[in-house]
Motif scaffolding. Structure first.
Motif, PDB file in Angstrom:
ATOM      1  N   SER A  90       0.826  -1.213   0.000  1.00 12.73           N
ATOM      2  CA  SER A  90       0.000   0.000   0.000  1.00 12.73           C
ATOM      3  C   SER A  90       0.857   1.258   0.000  1.00 12.73           C
ATOM      4  N   LEU A  91       1.925   1.230   0.774  1.00 10.39           N
ATOM      5  CA  LEU A  91       2.817   2.387   0.851  1.00 10.39           C
ATOM      6  C   LEU A  91       3.508   2.625  -0.494  1.00 10.39           C
TER       7      LEU A  91
ATOM      8  N   PHE B 145      -4.146  10.233  -1.803  1.00 10.30           N
ATOM      9  CA  PHE B 145      -3.203   9.356  -2.487  1.00 10.30           C
ATOM     10  C   PHE B 145      -3.064   8.027  -1.742  1.00 10.30           C
ATOM     11  N   ILE B 146      -3.103   8.095  -0.412  1.00 13.07           N
ATOM     12  CA  ILE B 146      -3.054   6.866   0.391  1.00 13.07           C
ATOM     13  C   ILE B 146      -4.278   6.003   0.095  1.00 13.07           C
ATOM     14  N   LEU B 147      -5.442   6.636   0.001  1.00 12.45           N
ATOM     15  CA  LEU B 147      -6.677   5.917  -0.324  1.00 12.45           C
ATOM     16  C   LEU B 147      -6.553   5.234  -1.681  1.00 12.45           C
ATOM     17  N   ALA B 148      -6.126   5.991  -2.693  1.00 14.71           N
ATOM     18  CA  ALA B 148      -6.016   5.443  -4.048  1.00 14.71           C
ATOM     19  C   ALA B 148      -4.978   4.324  -4.100  1.00 14.71           C
ATOM     20  N   GLY B 149      -3.823   4.548  -3.466  1.00 12.50           N
ATOM     21  CA  GLY B 149      -2.766   3.544  -3.479  1.00 12.50           C
ATOM     22  C   GLY B 149      -3.145   2.277  -2.746  1.00 12.50           C
ATOM     23  N   THR B 150      -3.810   2.427  -1.604  1.00 12.41           N
ATOM     24  CA  THR B 150      -4.233   1.260  -0.822  1.00 12.41           C
ATOM     25  C   THR B 150      -5.307   0.470  -1.559  1.00 12.41           C
ATOM     26  N   TYR B 151      -6.249   1.190  -2.159  1.00 15.15           N
ATOM     27  CA  TYR B 151      -7.315   0.517  -2.909  1.00 15.15           C
ATOM     28  C   TYR B 151      -6.719  -0.287  -4.070  1.00 15.15           C
TER      29      TYR B 151
END
Length: 226
Positions: A180-181, A212-218
């Motif tokens: 995710s990171l 961006f964290i939301l998009a990357g984790t998803y």
């Protein structure tokens, strides 16, 4: 059937996020109809955000079912990622609107994760300690990474982002949080370059990291399953 449980979790969390994000304005509004209008989203962008949350939750639920099917020993893993995504939606909105990630969301997220350890202990039994160990290692690794990052780039991540990433490690364990990171940083880089090139943001402007964290984790969950 785990898909029913997943659906219930999504519904409860979705309502919780909507109520939380609308709460301040609801308190200032008199009358049930007016409060209901606020809850449903008076602004078009808020209505769109509610719809995106719902669709994202349903797509993720269906995708996880396609990957793992109706296996009870994996149902808690599905519920954890669905919960995390809904929490990230709340964080992304507040970060976009107010450039903060409230401690309340972080504490709620951590509290829910602690509660999830109870059914995991019952379902996994001896394997529970492997889950707990993986979570703790994930937290330690992320903490070390963030500490080094803060020392090198002091004006980079805010403390809200740091606390959010630590809670994510709590949910995803070592492999999940690293994935995710990676995707979050990749999307953040591309997104930041786009905002700067199109002059929607300047170098000194604050760019919220939670979306961006939301998009990357998803994306990470879709690609890796956790």
């Amino acid at each position: 059937m785990s898909w029913i449980l997943d659906g219930i979790v999504i519904f409860i969390l979705l309502i919780g996020v909507i109520v939380y994000l609308s709460w301040d304005k609801m308190k200032e509004t008199a009358g049930f109809k007016q409060k209901w209008a606020v809850l449903c989203g008076e602004e078009d962008k808020k209505k769109l955000y509610w719809l995106v949350m719902l669709c994202a939750g349903i797509i993720l639920m269906v995708w996880m079912q396609m990957l793992y099917g109706d296996r009870s020993n994996l149902s808690m893993g599905q519920i954890k990622v669905l919960t995390l995504v809904m929490i990230l939606f709340a964080c992304a909105w507040t970060d976009m609107e107010k450039y903060i990630i409230p401690n309340f969301i972080i504490l709620i997220g951590a509290g829910i994760r602690l509660l999830y350890y109870i059914p995991e202990l019952i379902l996994y039994q001896a394997g529970f300690f492997s889950v707990l160990k993986d979570d703790l290692i994930g937290i330690l690794v992320v903490a070390a990474f963030l500490l080094i990052g803060l020392l090198i780039v002091r004006s980079g991540l805010g403390m809200g982002d740091v606390k959010l990433l630590l809670v994510m490690a709590f949910y995803q364990g070592l492999t999940g949080i690293i994935s995710s990171l990676f995707f979050s940083l990749l999307i953040a880089f591309v997104g930041s370059v786009y905002l700067l090139v199109t002059k929607k943001k300047k170098r000194k402007d604050t760019i919220p990291f939670a979306p961006f964290i939301l998009a990357g984790t998803y994306l990470s969950i879709i690609l890796t399953g956790f």
